[in-house]
Write a protein that holds these residues in place. Structure first.
Motif, PDB file in Angstrom:
ATOM      1  N   PRO A 119      -7.266 -43.716   9.101  1.00 35.32           N
ATOM      2  CA  PRO A 119      -7.738 -42.909   7.978  1.00 35.32           C
ATOM      3  C   PRO A 119      -8.445 -43.690   6.882  1.00 35.32           C
ATOM      4  N   SER A 120      -9.393 -43.008   6.274  1.00 33.80           N
ATOM      5  CA  SER A 120     -10.035 -43.492   5.059  1.00 33.80           C
ATOM      6  C   SER A 120     -10.494 -42.248   4.304  1.00 33.80           C
ATOM      7  N   TYR A 164     -15.190 -43.059  -5.034  1.00 34.83           N
ATOM      8  CA  TYR A 164     -13.811 -42.803  -5.423  1.00 34.83           C
ATOM      9  C   TYR A 164     -13.771 -42.707  -6.939  1.00 34.83           C
ATOM     10  N   LYS A 195      -2.706 -34.221   1.950  1.00 38.19           N
ATOM     11  CA  LYS A 195      -1.390 -34.093   1.302  1.00 38.19           C
ATOM     12  C   LYS A 195      -1.063 -32.627   1.010  1.00 38.19           C
TER      13      LYS A 195
HETATM   14  N1  SAM Z   1      -8.690 -47.971   1.330  1.00 42.25           N
HETATM   15  C1  SAM Z   1      -8.607 -46.599   0.940  1.00 42.25           C
HETATM   16  C2  SAM Z   1      -9.368 -45.738   1.943  1.00 42.25           C
HETATM   17  O1  SAM Z   1      -9.671 -46.234   3.019  1.00 42.25           O
HETATM   18  O2  SAM Z   1      -9.637 -44.584   1.655  1.00 42.25           O
HETATM   19  C3  SAM Z   1      -9.094 -46.394  -0.474  1.00 42.25           C
HETATM   20  C4  SAM Z   1      -8.300 -47.154  -1.478  1.00 42.25           C
HETATM   21  S1  SAM Z   1      -8.830 -46.950  -3.117  1.00 42.25           S
HETATM   22  C5  SAM Z   1      -7.876 -48.191  -3.919  1.00 42.25           C
HETATM   23  C6  SAM Z   1      -7.954 -45.542  -3.642  1.00 42.25           C
HETATM   24  C7  SAM Z   1      -8.885 -44.389  -3.984  1.00 42.25           C
HETATM   25  O3  SAM Z   1      -9.274 -43.714  -2.785  1.00 42.25           O
HETATM   26  C8  SAM Z   1      -8.199 -43.310  -4.824  1.00 42.25           C
HETATM   27  O4  SAM Z   1      -8.247 -43.637  -6.207  1.00 42.25           O
HETATM   28  C9  SAM Z   1      -9.040 -42.094  -4.514  1.00 42.25           C
HETATM   29  O5  SAM Z   1     -10.246 -42.093  -5.240  1.00 42.25           O
HETATM   30  C10 SAM Z   1      -9.347 -42.332  -3.015  1.00 42.25           C
HETATM   31  N2  SAM Z   1      -8.291 -41.686  -2.214  1.00 42.25           N
HETATM   32  C11 SAM Z   1      -7.265 -42.287  -1.580  1.00 42.25           C
HETATM   33  N3  SAM Z   1      -6.483 -41.384  -0.974  1.00 42.25           N
HETATM   34  C12 SAM Z   1      -7.038 -40.178  -1.223  1.00 42.25           C
HETATM   35  C13 SAM Z   1      -6.688 -38.843  -0.884  1.00 42.25           C
HETATM   36  N4  SAM Z   1      -5.601 -38.590  -0.161  1.00 42.25           N
HETATM   37  N5  SAM Z   1      -7.495 -37.838  -1.303  1.00 42.25           N
HETATM   38  C14 SAM Z   1      -8.602 -38.088  -2.036  1.00 42.25           C
HETATM   39  N6  SAM Z   1      -8.981 -39.332  -2.385  1.00 42.25           N
HETATM   40  C15 SAM Z   1      -8.201 -40.360  -2.001  1.00 42.25           C
END
Ligand code: SAM
Length: 263
Positions: A119-120, A164, A195
């Motif tokens: 996932p990302s 993000y 979620k």
């Molecule tokens: N490495 C992570 C990825 O592959 O998505 C991203 C990490 S970054 C530090 C964290 C940011 O990703 C959050 O502040 C948000 O903007 C975005 N993010 C992570 N999880 C998310 C989710 N479940 N729904 C929406 N945005 C999400």
């Protein structure tokens, strides 16, 4: 002869769920259970995930501000031939997350570096955006400084842009986008993807901003996609006037997505 050649350990870079633990792939669990130690961006945060899958391994910490000494300690273990798996707090390591310094150090030392995909938030949002494009430009987090110049430079960019954003800056980001002429761009915001309170907002930058704030739904994690109007999947979505009362925020498990269309 060959058995006597010393082998360095393998570094696995393992993607973990962005919220829903059921998104962990069987292979990611297999790898995490098979390595000699785990390297985590924040071992405390990763505990819930590791416990759920009964993964109990020695853990080293690696994040952006880790000292060269700590990095050297990890490298020594890899040099001894121990294998390790790196996980960030959520999603794919190195995607707006630490890990690149670890990966380059391991690769420099001759360790095999193996990615375990998963996932990302960026790719998840792109996959549900419906934009008529195979490409996107990933900004990571919208920069705190110089974002005005960046938005000016990107104004004629033909592809979708994904970034993000923290809930605290989301409103300002939309204001700035509108100020820089992106108000009529197609926009999809993924809030709390995968979620319990997952919500998808679709419309123009202007209409989505109104949606999020009239509904007081600005808590959680957000990923934003904007695209030039010609890439919007359905022209009805980007032609105003926008009536927020008719443009429902979509709780994706409850409603059909076509209800987002502006009538
Ligand atoms: N490495 C992570 C990825 O592959 O998505 C991203 C990490 S970054 C530090 C964290 C940011 O990703 C959050 O502040 C948000 O903007 C975005 N993010 C992570 N999880 C998310 C989710 N479940 N729904 C929406 N945005 C999400």
């Amino acid at each position: 002869m060959e058995e006597n050649i010393h082998k360095v350990g393998t570094l696995y870079v393992v993607a973990t769920p962005i919220g829903n633990l059921s998104d962990a792939s069987p292979r990611s669990i297999e790898v995490l259970k098979s390595v000699d130690f785990i390297i985590a961006e924040n071992p405390k945060i990763s505990q819930t995930f590791l416990k759920k899958f009964e993964i109990d391994k020695p853990i080293a910490e690696f994040h952006q501000h880790v000292s060269p000494f700590k990095l050297a300690e990890i490298m020594i273990e890899l040099a001894k031939g121990f294998s390790a798996a790196y996980i960030s707090d959520a999603g794919t390591p190195t995607i707006s997350d630490p890990g690149s310094r670890l990966v380059s150090a391991a690769a420099d030392m001759g360790c095999p570096v193996i990615g375990i995909p998963g996932p990302s938030a960026a790719t998840t949002l792109f996959s549900i955006s419906g934009v008529a494009s195979n490409r996107y430009y990933f900004l990571g987090f919208m920069p705190k400084r110089d974002y005005r110049k960046l938005l000016t430079d990107l104004k004629d960019f033909p592809d979708p842009i994904i970034f993000y954003e923290s809930p605290y800056r989301l409103y300002d980001s939309f204001e700035i986008l509108i100020e820089h002429g992106y108000g009529d761009y197609y926009c999809v915001v993924g809030r709390e993807l995968t979620k319990k309170f997952e919500t998808t907002y679709r419309g123009t930058v202007k209409s989505v901003r109104a949606l999020i704030y009239t509904k007081d739904e600005y808590r959680g994690e957000f990923t934003v996609l904007i695209a030039p109007p010609n890439l919007a999947p359905d022209p009805k979505m980007v032609i105003g006037p926008v009536k927020p009362s008719k443009v429902g925020a979509i709780h994706t498990w409850k409603k059909r997505l076509y209800k987002t269309s502006i009538k």
